[in-house]
Each structure stands twice: as structure tokens, then as C-alpha cells.
Scaffold this motif. Structure first.
Motif, PDB file in Angstrom:
ATOM      1  N   ASN A 141       0.850  -1.187   0.000  1.00 51.14           N
ATOM      2  CA  ASN A 141       0.000   0.000   0.000  1.00 51.14           C
ATOM      3  C   ASN A 141       0.894   1.248   0.000  1.00 51.14           C
ATOM      4  O   ASN A 141       1.583   1.516   0.975  1.00 51.14           O
ATOM      5  CB  ASN A 141      -0.907   0.004   1.234  1.00 51.14           C
ATOM      6  N   PRO A 142       0.879   2.039  -1.099  1.00 52.17           N
ATOM      7  CA  PRO A 142       1.757   3.214  -1.155  1.00 52.17           C
ATOM      8  C   PRO A 142       1.462   4.251  -0.076  1.00 52.17           C
ATOM      9  O   PRO A 142       2.367   4.989   0.328  1.00 52.17           O
ATOM     10  CB  PRO A 142       1.517   3.799  -2.546  1.00 52.17           C
ATOM     11  N   LEU A 143       0.237   4.303   0.414  1.00 51.75           N
ATOM     12  CA  LEU A 143      -0.083   5.262   1.474  1.00 51.75           C
ATOM     13  C   LEU A 143       0.574   4.888   2.803  1.00 51.75           C
ATOM     14  O   LEU A 143       0.713   5.734   3.693  1.00 51.75           O
ATOM     15  CB  LEU A 143      -1.599   5.383   1.644  1.00 51.75           C
ATOM     16  N   LEU A 144       0.974   3.651   2.949  1.00 52.91           N
ATOM     17  CA  LEU A 144       1.727   3.224   4.126  1.00 52.91           C
ATOM     18  C   LEU A 144       3.227   3.167   3.829  1.00 52.91           C
ATOM     19  O   LEU A 144       4.044   3.480   4.687  1.00 52.91           O
ATOM     20  CB  LEU A 144       1.234   1.854   4.601  1.00 52.91           C
ATOM     21  N   ARG A 145       3.566   2.744   2.610  1.00 57.91           N
ATOM     22  CA  ARG A 145       4.970   2.604   2.220  1.00 57.91           C
ATOM     23  C   ARG A 145       5.691   3.951   2.184  1.00 57.91           C
ATOM     24  O   ARG A 145       6.821   4.074   2.658  1.00 57.91           O
ATOM     25  CB  ARG A 145       5.055   1.924   0.848  1.00 57.91           C
ATOM     26  N   MET A 146       5.045   4.976   1.633  1.00 56.69           N
ATOM     27  CA  MET A 146       5.708   6.266   1.483  1.00 56.69           C
ATOM     28  C   MET A 146       6.052   6.913   2.832  1.00 56.69           C
ATOM     29  O   MET A 146       7.179   7.392   3.006  1.00 56.69           O
ATOM     30  CB  MET A 146       4.886   7.177   0.590  1.00 56.69           C
ATOM     31  N   PRO A 147       5.154   6.936   3.814  1.00 57.03           N
ATOM     32  CA  PRO A 147       5.560   7.472   5.125  1.00 57.03           C
ATOM     33  C   PRO A 147       6.664   6.634   5.782  1.00 57.03           C
ATOM     34  O   PRO A 147       7.539   7.181   6.455  1.00 57.03           O
ATOM     35  CB  PRO A 147       4.285   7.433   5.960  1.00 57.03           C
ATOM     36  N   MET A 148       6.639   5.315   5.573  1.00 61.43           N
ATOM     37  CA  MET A 148       7.697   4.475   6.119  1.00 61.43           C
ATOM     38  C   MET A 148       9.046   4.853   5.499  1.00 61.43           C
ATOM     39  O   MET A 148      10.058   4.913   6.195  1.00 61.43           O
ATOM     40  CB  MET A 148       7.408   2.993   5.841  1.00 61.43           C
ATOM     41  N   THR A 149       9.041   5.112   4.213  1.00 60.90           N
ATOM     42  CA  THR A 149      10.271   5.503   3.520  1.00 60.90           C
ATOM     43  C   THR A 149      10.730   6.872   4.010  1.00 60.90           C
ATOM     44  O   THR A 149      11.930   7.102   4.218  1.00 60.90           O
ATOM     45  CB  THR A 149      10.038   5.514   1.993  1.00 60.90           C
ATOM     46  N   PHE A 150       9.804   7.797   4.205  1.00 63.15           N
ATOM     47  CA  PHE A 150      10.135   9.130   4.715  1.00 63.15           C
ATOM     48  C   PHE A 150      10.821   9.021   6.076  1.00 63.15           C
ATOM     49  O   PHE A 150      11.793   9.722   6.356  1.00 63.15           O
ATOM     50  CB  PHE A 150       8.859   9.975   4.816  1.00 63.15           C
ATOM     51  N   VAL A 151      10.320   8.128   6.917  1.00 61.35           N
ATOM     52  CA  VAL A 151      10.851   7.976   8.266  1.00 61.35           C
ATOM     53  C   VAL A 151      12.225   7.296   8.269  1.00 61.35           C
ATOM     54  O   VAL A 151      12.947   7.360   9.255  1.00 61.35           O
ATOM     55  CB  VAL A 151       9.833   7.225   9.164  1.00 61.35           C
ATOM     56  N   GLU A 152      12.628   6.703   7.158  1.00 57.42           N
ATOM     57  CA  GLU A 152      13.978   6.144   7.077  1.00 57.42           C
ATOM     58  C   GLU A 152      15.027   7.250   7.105  1.00 57.42           C
ATOM     59  O   GLU A 152      16.072   7.099   7.723  1.00 57.42           O
ATOM     60  CB  GLU A 152      14.162   5.352   5.773  1.00 57.42           C
ATOM     61  N   ILE A 153      14.774   8.342   6.411  1.00 55.14           N
ATOM     62  CA  ILE A 153      15.784   9.380   6.255  1.00 55.14           C
ATOM     63  C   ILE A 153      15.557  10.581   7.174  1.00 55.14           C
ATOM     64  O   ILE A 153      16.523  11.191   7.631  1.00 55.14           O
ATOM     65  CB  ILE A 153      15.889   9.837   4.775  1.00 55.14           C
ATOM     66  N   PHE A 154      14.330  10.946   7.443  1.00 52.95           N
ATOM     67  CA  PHE A 154      14.077  12.187   8.168  1.00 52.95           C
ATOM     68  C   PHE A 154      14.716  12.238   9.566  1.00 52.95           C
ATOM     69  O   PHE A 154      15.260  13.274   9.945  1.00 52.95           O
ATOM     70  CB  PHE A 154      12.580  12.503   8.236  1.00 52.95           C
ATOM     71  N   PRO A 155      14.699  11.154  10.360  1.00 53.14           N
ATOM     72  CA  PRO A 155      15.384  11.228  11.655  1.00 53.14           C
ATOM     73  C   PRO A 155      16.883  11.526  11.524  1.00 53.14           C
ATOM     74  O   PRO A 155      17.457  12.202  12.376  1.00 53.14           O
ATOM     75  CB  PRO A 155      15.147   9.854  12.279  1.00 53.14           C
ATOM     76  N   VAL A 156      17.500  11.035  10.465  1.00 55.19           N
ATOM     77  CA  VAL A 156      18.907  11.364  10.220  1.00 55.19           C
ATOM     78  C   VAL A 156      19.020  12.863   9.953  1.00 55.19           C
ATOM     79  O   VAL A 156      19.934  13.529  10.452  1.00 55.19           O
ATOM     80  CB  VAL A 156      19.474  10.543   9.045  1.00 55.19           C
ATOM     81  N   GLY A 157      18.069  13.405   9.203  1.00 52.76           N
ATOM     82  CA  GLY A 157      18.042  14.842   8.941  1.00 52.76           C
ATOM     83  C   GLY A 157      17.832  15.657  10.206  1.00 52.76           C
ATOM     84  O   GLY A 157      18.412  16.736  10.358  1.00 52.76           O
TER      85      GLY A 157
END
Length: 177
Positions: free
Chosen positions: A140-156
Motif C-alpha cells: 500500500n503506497p499510502l503506508l509505504r511512502m511514510p515508512m520511507t520518509f521515516v527512514e531518512i528524516f530522523p537522520v536529517g
């Protein structure tokens, strides 16, 4: 400030996005898990160095060589947000270009790791059920995309925090005349 956010966020996003797409294409969407994770985080840190550059640029041009912590941190978060959105788009592009079934591959990897740990019986069945649940959710892209966002944003967030703490001191890399 909007130009700085957009400029450095896009530069960071393109750097990490190109790394992501390149590795995905090179390994057919299935890089070695441990190596792939290390390379991914290294590329994130390299790309998110643009947060530091963007904050310093703003401090030197608009701030006359001075910036307070909270404005610097906010600017870093904004740059990280733009970079994270580009990262999400790059991941979606990778999924399309590779054409494989990442969700199934990752679920299979989860099952293999459970088996390697020696799980059997009910414990292995629970691990398999959890892997299948992840697979269904990840499609489900509506779940996958936020999961992907959370991969990088905490590093940011971490890079923004460190950059703001360092650059609030005008004696660190002072503005040139």
C-alpha cells in the motif's frame, strides 16, 4: 530563506536519490541487506551535509554571520524535509525501474532470518505471519511512502540539530568579508 531550503534540500535529495536508484539498479533491487543498509545511511549522511551548508549560507548572507539555534534548527529541518520527500520519490522510482517485488523479497528475508535464529514451530509460524503482514502492508503506497520518509528524516533531524548547535557560534567557520 525559501530559496535556500529548496536549493539545498533538492541538492541533498538528488544526491541520496541517485545513490538509492543506482544501488537498486546495480543489484536488481536486492542489495546485500547489511551492506545495503550501511551504504544507505552513509549516502544519507553525505547528502544531508547540505543541511550544514544551507544553514551556513543563510547565516553568512542573511544573518550577517550570526544565527540563533532555533532558526538554524528550523532551517535544517526544512532542508531535511525537502530532501526526504525527494528520497521517497527516488525509492518509488526505484521500485518501478527494478520491477521486482520488494515487499515479497523483504518478507522472505524476514522469514530466512527467523529460521537462521533457530525459530521453529509456533515461533516460526508467528514470524512468517508477521512477514506476510508486512508484505501486505508494504504494498500500500499510502503506508509505504511514510515508512520511507521515516527512514531518512530522523537522520536529517540529527544533522540539523548538530549543525544548528555548531553554527550558532559565529566563530565557527566565520563569514568571509
Amino acid at each position: 530563506m525559501f530559496r535556500i531550503v529548496l536549493k539545498y534540500g533538492l541538492i541533498a535529495g538528488v544526491i541520496v536519490g541517485l545513490a538509492l536508484v543506482s544501488v537498486s539498479l546495480a543489484y536488481g533491487g536486492q542489495p546485500p541487506p547489511d551492506w545495503g543498509m550501511a551504504a544507505g545511511f552513509a549516502s544519507m549522511l553525505i547528502a544531508l551535509s547540505m543541511v550544514f551548508v544551507g544553514i551556513k549560507r543563510h547565516r553568512d548572507t542573511a544573518g550577517g554571520g550570526v544565527i540563533r539555534f532555533w532558526p538554524a534548527f528550523g532551517l535544517g529541518l526544512a532542508i531535511s524535509g525537502v530532501a526526504s520527500v525527494v528520497y521517497v520519490l527516488a525509492w518509488e522510482l526505484s521500485l518501478v525501474l527494478v520491477g521486482g517485488d520488494f515487499a515479497a523479497m523483504f518478507a522472505q528475508h524476514m522469514v530466512e532470518r527467523a529460521e537462521a535464529k533457530g525459530l521453529a514451530g509456533d515461533a516460526l509460524a508467528a514470524a512468517v505471519a508477521k512477514a506476510r503482514e508486512f508484505e501486505a502492508m508494504y504494498r500500500n503506497p499510502l503506508l509505504r511512502m511514510p515508512m520511507t520518509f521515516v527512514e531518512i528524516f530522523p537522520v536529517g533531524v540529527l544533522v540539523s540539530l548538530v549543525s544548528a548547535l555548531v553554527l550558532r557560534n559565529p566563530r565557527v567557520l566565520p563569514a568571509r568579508a
